[in-house]
Design a protein around this motif. Structure first.
Motif, PDB file in Angstrom:
ATOM      1  N   LEU A  92      30.557  -9.870  46.226  1.00 22.10           N
ATOM      2  CA  LEU A  92      31.152  -9.552  46.609  1.00 22.10           C
ATOM      3  C   LEU A  92      32.572  -8.697  47.404  1.00 22.10           C
ATOM      4  CD1 LEU A  92      30.490 -10.388  43.216  1.00 22.10           C
ATOM      5  CD2 LEU A  92      31.893  -8.398  42.764  1.00 22.10           C
ATOM      6  N   LEU A  93      31.829  -8.285  48.471  1.00 20.96           N
ATOM      7  CA  LEU A  93      32.561  -6.784  48.889  1.00 20.96           C
ATOM      8  C   LEU A  93      31.832  -7.078  50.452  1.00 20.96           C
ATOM      9  CD1 LEU A  93      33.664  -3.480  47.515  1.00 20.96           C
ATOM     10  CD2 LEU A  93      34.546  -5.778  47.711  1.00 20.96           C
ATOM     11  N   PRO A  94      31.144  -7.916  50.683  1.00 28.67           N
ATOM     12  CA  PRO A  94      31.129  -8.414  52.000  1.00 28.67           C
ATOM     13  C   PRO A  94      30.909  -6.801  52.975  1.00 28.67           C
ATOM     14  CG  PRO A  94      31.830 -10.180  51.968  1.00 28.67           C
ATOM     15  CD  PRO A  94      32.142  -9.452  51.074  1.00 28.67           C
ATOM     16  N   GLU A  95      32.060  -6.461  52.873  1.00 24.24           N
ATOM     17  CA  GLU A  95      32.222  -5.283  54.244  1.00 24.24           C
ATOM     18  C   GLU A  95      31.992  -4.435  53.613  1.00 24.24           C
ATOM     19  OE1 GLU A  95      35.835  -5.605  51.138  1.00 24.24           O
ATOM     20  OE2 GLU A  95      34.275  -7.118  52.246  1.00 24.24           O
ATOM     21  N   GLY A  96      30.896  -3.597  52.346  1.00 24.50           N
ATOM     22  CA  GLY A  96      31.029  -3.113  52.277  1.00 24.50           C
ATOM     23  C   GLY A  96      32.480  -1.603  50.674  1.00 24.50           C
ATOM     24  N   PRO A  97      31.665  -1.318  50.629  1.00 26.10           N
ATOM     25  CA  PRO A  97      32.807  -0.515  49.906  1.00 26.10           C
ATOM     26  C   PRO A  97      33.709   0.456  50.410  1.00 26.10           C
ATOM     27  CG  PRO A  97      31.308   0.819  49.069  1.00 26.10           C
ATOM     28  CD  PRO A  97      30.788  -0.527  50.155  1.00 26.10           C
ATOM     29  N   GLY A  98      33.141   1.398  51.073  1.00 24.42           N
ATOM     30  CA  GLY A  98      34.379   1.952  52.813  1.00 24.42           C
ATOM     31  C   GLY A  98      34.930   3.071  51.837  1.00 24.42           C
ATOM     32  N   ASP A 169      39.573   2.117  50.003  1.00 22.99           N
ATOM     33  CA  ASP A 169      38.956   0.731  50.250  1.00 22.99           C
ATOM     34  C   ASP A 169      38.821   0.102  49.376  1.00 22.99           C
ATOM     35  OD1 ASP A 169      39.301   0.812  53.472  1.00 22.99           O
ATOM     36  OD2 ASP A 169      38.014   1.694  53.026  1.00 22.99           O
ATOM     37  N   SER A 170      38.180   0.240  48.172  1.00 24.23           N
ATOM     38  CA  SER A 170      38.146  -0.037  46.554  1.00 24.23           C
ATOM     39  C   SER A 170      38.036   0.709  45.790  1.00 24.23           C
ATOM     40  CB  SER A 170      36.737  -0.545  46.671  1.00 24.23           C
ATOM     41  OG  SER A 170      35.630  -0.013  47.486  1.00 24.23           O
ATOM     42  N   VAL A 171      37.780  -0.105  44.515  1.00 28.02           N
ATOM     43  CA  VAL A 171      37.868   0.913  43.682  1.00 28.02           C
ATOM     44  C   VAL A 171      36.816   0.586  42.218  1.00 28.02           C
ATOM     45  CG1 VAL A 171      39.363   2.005  41.157  1.00 28.02           C
ATOM     46  CG2 VAL A 171      40.532   1.972  43.413  1.00 28.02           C
ATOM     47  N   LEU A 203      39.388  -3.951  43.857  1.00 23.07           N
ATOM     48  CA  LEU A 203      39.010  -3.267  42.193  1.00 23.07           C
ATOM     49  C   LEU A 203      37.557  -4.235  42.153  1.00 23.07           C
ATOM     50  CD1 LEU A 203      39.086  -2.100  39.566  1.00 23.07           C
ATOM     51  CD2 LEU A 203      40.892  -3.762  38.618  1.00 23.07           C
ATOM     52  N   VAL A 204      36.589  -3.808  42.000  1.00 19.00           N
ATOM     53  CA  VAL A 204      35.193  -4.440  41.444  1.00 19.00           C
ATOM     54  C   VAL A 204      35.462  -3.848  40.124  1.00 19.00           C
ATOM     55  CG1 VAL A 204      32.821  -4.198  41.689  1.00 19.00           C
ATOM     56  CG2 VAL A 204      34.585  -4.412  44.091  1.00 19.00           C
ATOM     57  N   LEU A 205      35.446  -4.630  38.878  1.00 20.91           N
ATOM     58  CA  LEU A 205      35.521  -4.554  38.115  1.00 20.91           C
ATOM     59  C   LEU A 205      33.871  -5.339  37.313  1.00 20.91           C
ATOM     60  CD1 LEU A 205      37.485  -3.616  35.118  1.00 20.91           C
ATOM     61  CD2 LEU A 205      37.557  -5.995  34.559  1.00 20.91           C
ATOM     62  N   VAL A 206      33.173  -4.342  36.722  1.00 15.40           N
ATOM     63  CA  VAL A 206      32.101  -5.278  35.607  1.00 15.40           C
ATOM     64  C   VAL A 206      32.143  -4.961  34.545  1.00 15.40           C
ATOM     65  CG1 VAL A 206      29.447  -4.636  35.757  1.00 15.40           C
ATOM     66  CG2 VAL A 206      30.713  -4.397  38.517  1.00 15.40           C
ATOM     67  N   ARG A 242      42.670 -13.111  42.370  1.00 11.29           N
ATOM     68  CA  ARG A 242      41.554 -13.030  42.171  1.00 11.29           C
ATOM     69  C   ARG A 242      40.696 -13.658  43.575  1.00 11.29           C
ATOM     70  NH1 ARG A 242      42.899 -16.927  36.347  1.00 11.29           N
ATOM     71  NH2 ARG A 242      44.704 -15.837  36.195  1.00 11.29           N
ATOM     72  N   GLY A 243      39.143 -12.516  43.617  1.00 10.25           N
ATOM     73  CA  GLY A 243      38.692 -12.819  44.479  1.00 10.25           C
ATOM     74  C   GLY A 243      37.042 -13.703  43.935  1.00 10.25           C
ATOM     75  N   ALA A 244      35.835 -12.878  44.235  1.00 14.66           N
ATOM     76  CA  ALA A 244      34.843 -13.648  44.450  1.00 14.66           C
ATOM     77  C   ALA A 244      34.719 -12.771  42.523  1.00 14.66           C
ATOM     78  CB  ALA A 244      34.070 -12.946  44.927  1.00 14.66           C
TER      79      ALA A 244
END
Length: 263
Positions: A92-98, A169-171, A203-206, A242-244
């Protein structure tokens, strides 16, 4: 803004209790009702006429199947697939969460393992727990039994995260957003996530989804989850792209929703 102290790079990743044990502790009334239904059903079947006895046995068998099936599904997701290992995150975040923000809802299981996996990334934790908004008994028991949010977490509301605009960079909202049962609270939270994200952030939602697989595993309990369409609607409403998307153990979905990059 306060940042939580991160574990050393050479520190072992934190262990966590069995998912089955946790779910049983937080949802024990459901298990108690199911077990009682099984026992009473079989006991009554021995004393009833043939047709009512068949119904009693069928009810007991159904309750037993739901107990066994939901427990097996919980083990499969949390003890076998281990979503809190975050080994799926690179998809989902190949660049990492930062520099990232972790949102919790009275029970934080994501911040420590995420920090251990990415020890060089600054982390802030905001806890949204509010018994007036989160009305289910399971989250109240989880909050009480575990002591609540991570040490140093900032209290927040869906309408006002205590974080500066464009600060992260991410939530991460890992099994937290569905605890907001009102549509307007979820919409407010997504809007706040957009505010605190930097351009191009995610935004990473699980979450479990209310779908056929979860209904088969958890029976009526799957109605506590929200359908995929609701999460996509919230992202669209907030202006997120919408991303991965990654399925975990067939029962959990991880979404990455992106804020538009600066022009």
């Amino acid at each position: 803004m306060r940042l939580l102290q991160l574990p050393r790079a050479d520190a072992p990743a934190p262990t966590r209790p069995s998912g089955v044990r946790e779910v049983a502790r937080f949802n024990w009334p459901m298990y108690a009702v199911g077990a009682t239904t099984v026992v009473l059903g079989w006991a009554l079947a021995r004393r009833l006429p043939v047709r009512p006895a068949r119904l009693a046995r069928a009810g007991a068998a159904t309750a037993a199947a739901l107990l066994v099936g939901s427990t097996a599904a919980t083990w499969w997701v949390y003890d076998h697939a281990r979503p809190f290992s975050f080994d799926w995150l690179d998809d989902l975040l190949p660049e990492g969460p930062g520099d990232h923000l972790v949102l919790s809802a009275g029970l934080d299981e994501a911040a420590r393992p995420l920090a251990a996996r990415h020890p060089g990334a600054a982390q802030c934790v905001v806890d949204l727990y509010d018994p007036a908004l989160m009305t289910t008994g399971s989250i109240r028991r989880a909050h009480r039994l575990t002591g609540g949010a991570a040490q140093g977490a900032l209290p927040g509301r869906p309408t006002a995260l205590p974080v500066e605009s464009a600060a992260h960079d991410s939530v991460f909202a890992v099994f937290a957003a569905h605890e907001l049962r009102r549509r307007e609270d979820r919409e407010a939270l997504f809007a706040e996530c957009v505010r605190v994200l930097r351009p191009g952030g995610a935004l990473v939602l699980v979450e479990h989804r209310r779908d056929a697989a979860n209904a088969a595993a958890y029976g009526p309990g799957a109605w506590h989850f929200l359908p995929r369409a609701e999460w996509l609607r919230l992202a669209d409403h907030a202006g997120l792209r919408r991303g991965a998307e990654r399925r975990i153990a067939g029962l959990v979905t991880a979404f990455a929703f992106r804020k538009e990059a600066a022009a």
